[in-house]
Design a protein around this motif. Structure first.
Motif, PDB file in Angstrom:
ATOM      1  N   ALA A   1      20.807  23.911  33.572  1.00  0.00           N
ATOM      2  CA  ALA A   1      20.104  22.830  32.886  1.00  0.00           C
ATOM      3  C   ALA A   1      21.076  21.819  32.289  1.00  0.00           C
ATOM      4  O   ALA A   1      20.817  20.613  32.286  1.00  0.00           O
ATOM      5  N   LEU A   2      22.214  22.307  31.786  1.00  0.00           N
ATOM      6  CA  LEU A   2      23.205  21.419  31.175  1.00  0.00           C
ATOM      7  C   LEU A   2      24.094  20.756  32.215  1.00  0.00           C
ATOM      8  O   LEU A   2      24.849  19.848  31.906  1.00  0.00           O
ATOM      9  N   GLY A   3      24.003  21.233  33.458  1.00  0.00           N
ATOM     10  CA  GLY A   3      24.755  20.593  34.537  1.00  0.00           C
ATOM     11  C   GLY A   3      26.232  20.897  34.550  1.00  0.00           C
ATOM     12  O   GLY A   3      26.987  20.343  35.335  1.00  0.00           O
ATOM     13  N   MET A   4      26.693  21.796  33.670  1.00  0.00           N
ATOM     14  CA  MET A   4      28.106  22.163  33.652  1.00  0.00           C
ATOM     15  C   MET A   4      28.241  23.490  32.932  1.00  0.00           C
ATOM     16  O   MET A   4      27.350  23.919  32.213  1.00  0.00           O
ATOM     17  N   ARG A   5      29.361  24.137  33.135  1.00  0.00           N
ATOM     18  CA  ARG A   5      29.623  25.412  32.462  1.00  0.00           C
ATOM     19  C   ARG A   5      30.956  25.301  31.754  1.00  0.00           C
ATOM     20  O   ARG A   5      32.010  25.385  32.361  1.00  0.00           O
ATOM     21  N   TRP A   6      30.916  25.023  30.449  1.00  0.00           N
ATOM     22  CA  TRP A   6      32.179  24.972  29.726  1.00  0.00           C
ATOM     23  C   TRP A   6      32.325  26.240  28.909  1.00  0.00           C
ATOM     24  O   TRP A   6      31.392  27.023  28.769  1.00  0.00           O
ATOM     25  N   GLY A   7      33.490  26.442  28.359  1.00  0.00           N
ATOM     26  CA  GLY A   7      33.745  27.687  27.649  1.00  0.00           C
ATOM     27  C   GLY A   7      34.447  28.664  28.569  1.00  0.00           C
ATOM     28  O   GLY A   7      35.583  28.463  28.987  1.00  0.00           O
ATOM     29  N   LEU A   8      33.767  29.721  28.957  1.00  0.00           N
ATOM     30  CA  LEU A   8      34.348  30.767  29.775  1.00  0.00           C
ATOM     31  C   LEU A   8      34.756  30.248  31.158  1.00  0.00           C
ATOM     32  O   LEU A   8      33.986  29.568  31.824  1.00  0.00           O
ATOM     33  N   GLN A   9      35.971  30.587  31.568  1.00  0.00           N
ATOM     34  CA  GLN A   9      36.464  30.278  32.911  1.00  0.00           C
ATOM     35  C   GLN A   9      37.086  31.558  33.469  1.00  0.00           C
ATOM     36  O   GLN A   9      38.177  31.944  33.081  1.00  0.00           O
ATOM     37  N   LEU A  10      36.372  32.206  34.375  1.00  0.00           N
ATOM     38  CA  LEU A  10      36.810  33.501  34.878  1.00  0.00           C
ATOM     39  C   LEU A  10      38.070  33.412  35.719  1.00  0.00           C
ATOM     40  O   LEU A  10      38.736  34.413  35.959  1.00  0.00           O
ATOM     41  N   ASP A  11      38.404  32.198  36.204  1.00  0.00           N
ATOM     42  CA  ASP A  11      39.600  32.044  37.023  1.00  0.00           C
ATOM     43  C   ASP A  11      40.799  31.542  36.224  1.00  0.00           C
ATOM     44  O   ASP A  11      41.836  31.190  36.798  1.00  0.00           O
ATOM     45  N   ALA A  12      40.683  31.510  34.891  1.00  0.00           N
ATOM     46  CA  ALA A  12      41.763  30.982  34.050  1.00  0.00           C
ATOM     47  C   ALA A  12      42.984  31.899  34.083  1.00  0.00           C
ATOM     48  O   ALA A  12      42.872  33.123  34.183  1.00  0.00           O
ATOM     49  N   GLU A  13      44.154  31.280  33.989  1.00  0.00           N
ATOM     50  CA  GLU A  13      45.399  32.046  33.974  1.00  0.00           C
ATOM     51  C   GLU A  13      45.635  32.667  32.606  1.00  0.00           C
ATOM     52  O   GLU A  13      45.147  32.186  31.586  1.00  0.00           O
ATOM     53  N   GLY A  14      46.404  33.739  32.586  1.00  0.00           N
ATOM     54  CA  GLY A  14      46.782  34.369  31.329  1.00  0.00           C
ATOM     55  C   GLY A  14      47.976  33.670  30.699  1.00  0.00           C
ATOM     56  O   GLY A  14      48.491  32.677  31.218  1.00  0.00           O
ATOM     57  N   LEU A  15      48.429  34.199  29.587  1.00  0.00           N
ATOM     58  CA  LEU A  15      49.568  33.621  28.869  1.00  0.00           C
ATOM     59  C   LEU A  15      50.885  34.101  29.482  1.00  0.00           C
ATOM     60  O   LEU A  15      50.949  35.190  30.048  1.00  0.00           O
ATOM     61  N   ARG A  16      51.897  33.285  29.346  1.00  0.00           N
ATOM     62  CA  ARG A  16      53.242  33.640  29.806  1.00  0.00           C
ATOM     63  C   ARG A  16      54.227  33.425  28.663  1.00  0.00           C
ATOM     64  O   ARG A  16      54.229  32.364  28.029  1.00  0.00           O
ATOM     65  N   SER A  17      55.048  34.428  28.405  1.00  0.00           N
ATOM     66  CA  SER A  17      56.070  34.281  27.372  1.00  0.00           C
ATOM     67  C   SER A  17      57.073  33.219  27.803  1.00  0.00           C
ATOM     68  O   SER A  17      57.350  33.056  28.998  1.00  0.00           O
ATOM     69  N   VAL A  18      57.604  32.508  26.816  1.00  0.00           N
ATOM     70  CA  VAL A  18      58.569  31.463  27.135  1.00  0.00           C
ATOM     71  C   VAL A  18      59.872  32.091  27.612  1.00  0.00           C
ATOM     72  O   VAL A  18      60.212  33.229  27.239  1.00  0.00           O
ATOM     73  N   PRO A  19      60.645  31.386  28.452  1.00  0.00           N
ATOM     74  CA  PRO A  19      61.894  31.955  28.973  1.00  0.00           C
ATOM     75  C   PRO A  19      62.923  32.173  27.869  1.00  0.00           C
ATOM     76  O   PRO A  19      62.980  31.438  26.881  1.00  0.00           O
ATOM     77  N   ARG A  20      63.748  33.186  28.060  1.00  0.00           N
ATOM     78  CA  ARG A  20      64.851  33.479  27.144  1.00  0.00           C
ATOM     79  C   ARG A  20      66.124  32.863  27.710  1.00  0.00           C
ATOM     80  O   ARG A  20      66.425  33.009  28.896  1.00  0.00           O
ATOM     81  N   VAL A  21      66.861  32.173  26.853  1.00  0.00           N
ATOM     82  CA  VAL A  21      68.052  31.433  27.289  1.00  0.00           C
ATOM     83  C   VAL A  21      69.284  31.979  26.580  1.00  0.00           C
ATOM     84  O   VAL A  21      69.279  32.179  25.353  1.00  0.00           O
ATOM     85  N   ALA A  22      70.339  32.211  27.343  1.00  0.00           N
ATOM     86  CA  ALA A  22      71.598  32.675  26.770  1.00  0.00           C
ATOM     87  C   ALA A  22      72.481  31.491  26.407  1.00  0.00           C
ATOM     88  O   ALA A  22      72.321  30.384  26.938  1.00  0.00           O
ATOM     89  N   LEU A  23      73.386  31.717  25.500  1.00  0.00           N
ATOM     90  CA  LEU A  23      74.340  30.690  25.109  1.00  0.00           C
ATOM     91  C   LEU A  23      75.168  30.273  26.327  1.00  0.00           C
ATOM     92  O   LEU A  23      75.556  31.104  27.150  1.00  0.00           O
ATOM     93  N   ASP A  24      75.404  28.962  26.472  1.00  0.00           N
ATOM     94  CA  ASP A  24      76.187  28.358  27.557  1.00  0.00           C
ATOM     95  C   ASP A  24      75.496  28.450  28.924  1.00  0.00           C
ATOM     96  O   ASP A  24      76.115  28.133  29.948  1.00  0.00           O
ATOM     97  N   GLU A  25      74.236  28.840  28.939  1.00  0.00           N
ATOM     98  CA  GLU A  25      73.495  28.887  30.203  1.00  0.00           C
ATOM     99  C   GLU A  25      72.910  27.512  30.514  1.00  0.00           C
ATOM    100  O   GLU A  25      72.317  26.873  29.656  1.00  0.00           O
ATOM    101  N   GLU A  26      73.077  27.066  31.752  1.00  0.00           N
ATOM    102  CA  GLU A  26      72.489  25.802  32.185  1.00  0.00           C
ATOM    103  C   GLU A  26      71.030  26.056  32.572  1.00  0.00           C
ATOM    104  O   GLU A  26      70.754  26.859  33.455  1.00  0.00           O
ATOM    105  N   VAL A  27      70.127  25.377  31.903  1.00  0.00           N
ATOM    106  CA  VAL A  27      68.696  25.553  32.145  1.00  0.00           C
ATOM    107  C   VAL A  27      68.166  24.314  32.860  1.00  0.00           C
ATOM    108  O   VAL A  27      68.258  23.205  32.330  1.00  0.00           O
ATOM    109  N   TYR A  28      67.620  24.501  34.064  1.00  0.00           N
ATOM    110  CA  TYR A  28      67.080  23.386  34.835  1.00  0.00           C
ATOM    111  C   TYR A  28      65.561  23.505  34.900  1.00  0.00           C
ATOM    112  O   TYR A  28      65.016  24.593  35.070  1.00  0.00           O
ATOM    113  N   PHE A  29      64.890  22.355  34.780  1.00  0.00           N
ATOM    114  CA  PHE A  29      63.440  22.348  34.685  1.00  0.00           C
ATOM    115  C   PHE A  29      62.746  21.939  35.979  1.00  0.00           C
ATOM    116  O   PHE A  29      61.573  21.582  35.973  1.00  0.00           O
ATOM    117  N   GLY A  30      63.464  21.996  37.080  1.00  0.00           N
ATOM    118  CA  GLY A  30      62.858  21.674  38.362  1.00  0.00           C
ATOM    119  C   GLY A  30      61.884  22.740  38.826  1.00  0.00           C
ATOM    120  O   GLY A  30      61.857  23.869  38.316  1.00  0.00           O
TER     121      GLY A  30
END
Length: 482
Positions: free
Chosen positions: A292-321
């Motif tokens: 009736a509302l023409g859309m389904r907002w809120g729950l998305q069964l195909d949504a991705e889960g959370l990912r922890s941010v990367p851990r970086v060591a001192l003097d490590e070159e981090v590339y964002f490609g």
């Protein structure tokens, strides 16, 4: 609106939500409301609820119920009739349905990702954004904006490591939240699924002006901080006989239920047969409200889960490609990563990394350096770039060819106590290639972020930032095409 002396604007509409409608009685008499009248309205403001109730009429106020993580959407209904409230209580969705759905949601996202936002070691708060016009945002007859509650939100943010600002998925752009983002030093924009965030185990609180997510938070065991009291649910502004909200499905519109709603006879609750509405509930289409509302907002069964941010060591070159593992550090405000790096998409962009404290010395200073390219074709207007890391303003060096070196220095003790690197980048006046160059690219491009490196600060370097020589960046050899 004219009779009430209110402007025909959203501000006037907000004031009308709690206005005294007495000056407009001559106009309202055309409705001919009385004791035999039933008014069914969508999102009725307190002013109209009080007027209808004052005429002796019955009202049913209807909205989409804020608990939207179950399999299907439900309506929320309330009324000033004890008889109708009894009927609604008999068909209301049981609370355990929602609690079981929340348990299932936690199991779903635990299989799809991590159980923490950013990092299990990070204390995180969340501010939930809303659309620009919503009756839920009206408090004391005024439409409240995120910019109006910065002090309150900043006080909450001071109790956590990071404040994650979650824009509403149906609100174009982040302009409503940009001021909050700029003035709360430890904030970052995120675009994670709201239910994945509600399932996270390291969230200290969910805050917002009056988002429905704050109502949902309790079902996930989360603390909710509503920074204002919305007029539509303020008991002091509602008719004294107004019921609470009942969550109901499409059976509310079934023939059996509506016969009793419209019936004139009154049966006490204990005389209504327990199974009177069983057939209506069992044969109702649970997806009817979604359709009736023409859309389904809120729950998305195909949504991705959370990912922890990367851990970086001192003097490590981090590339964002796109070919490296660090693109997951990007929060909101970025285009899709490309092989060479990634472009910021609007005025504000964020990224978050975790520094490996095991690689830090006992004392000294650490310098964090970002390398990138500011998109500013010849002859185009100036672009203002600013950045901060963990709330500190960065030192920016720009060479003649728009190559950028963005740096910030920290005491080792600071990073040992809080190893998160929360990086916020702002580009004012960013261009679209199709407007300023011979290109069909319609993206708005700000900073082209290439890499990051954290290293021990050499005493011979400028204490405020990198040497001028640092402006000669590796990005010069990257093929950046628009």
């Amino acid at each position: 609106m004219d009779i009430l002396g209110l402007p025909r604007t959203t501000a006037g509409w907000a004031s009308a939500a709690i206005a005294n409608l007495a000056p407009a009685l001559d106009e309202l008499k055309a409705l001919q409301l009385g004791k035999r009248s039933l008014v069914i309205g969508w999102g009725l403001p307190p002013s109209l609820l009080n007027y209808v109730s004052g005429c002796g009429a019955t009202f049913i106020d209807v909205e989409v119920h804020p608990l939207r993580f179950a399999r299907h959407l439900h309506l929320g209904v309330r009324t000033n009739s004890k008889r109708i409230a009894t009927i609604f209580s008999r068909i209301a969705v049981r609370d355990d349905i929602f609690r079981n759905a929340a348990i299932g949601m936690k199991a779903l996202f635990s299989r799809r990702g991590d159980n923490a936002l950013f990092s299990p070691d990070a204390r995180v708060g969340v501010f939930v954004g809303q659309t620009d016009v919503d009756l839920a945002l009206v408090s004391n007859g005024r439409l409240v904006r995120p910019g109006d509650v910065i002090e309150r939100v900043a006080a909450l943010a001071a109790s956590v490591d990071v404040l994650a600002i979650k824009p509403h998925p149906c609100q174009p752009g982040t302009e409503l939240l940009d001021d909050l983002f700029k003035k709360v030093p430890n904030s970052t924009m995120v675009d994670n699924n709201i239910y994945a965030m509600l399932c996270a185990e390291n969230i200290s609180f969910f805050s917002g002006i009056s988002s429905g997510a704050l109502t949902e938070a309790e079902y996930f065991g989360q603390c909710a901080e509503r920074v204002v009291e919305q007029d539509r649910n303020n008991p002091a502004l509602l008719p004294s006989d107004c019921s609470g909200w009942f969550p109901v499905g499409s059976e509310v519109a079934s023939l059996r239920v509506m016969e009793d709603v419209l019936g004139r006879s009154y049966l006490p609750a204990f005389l209504i047969p327990k199974g009177r509405y069983a057939e209506a509930v069992s044969t109702g289409d649970p997806s009817a409200i979604d359709h009736a509302l023409g859309m389904r907002w809120g729950l998305q069964l195909d949504a991705e889960g959370l990912r922890s941010v990367p851990r970086v060591a001192l003097d490590e070159e981090v590339y964002f490609g796109s070919v490296g593992p660090y693109a997951t550090a990007l929060s909101a405000g970025w285009h899709a990563p490309e092989p060479w790096g990634v472009w910021s998409a609007g005025e504000s962009a964020s990224l978050l990394l975790l520094l490996d404290v095991a690689t830090l010395p006992a004392a000294g200073k650490v310098q964090v350096v970002l390398s990138g390219l500011l998109y500013r074709p010849a002859g185009s207007a100036a672009v203002a770039l600013s950045a901060r890391i963990n709330g500190k303003n960065c030192h920016i060096v720009q060479s003649d060819d728009s190559m950028m070196s963005i740096s910030c220095n920290f005491e080792v003790k600071e990073l040992q106590a809080k190893p998160l690197l929360l990086i916020n980048i702002s580009t004012e006046g960013a261009h679209r290639p199709c407007d300023v160059a011979d290109s069909t690219d319609g993206r708005r491009l700000g900073l082209g972020l290439h890499s990051l490196k954290a290293g021990i600060l050499d005493d011979s370097r400028d204490e405020d930032g990198a040497d001028e020589s640092d402006a000669s960046l590796k990005l010069q050899t990257a093929a950046v095409r628009c």
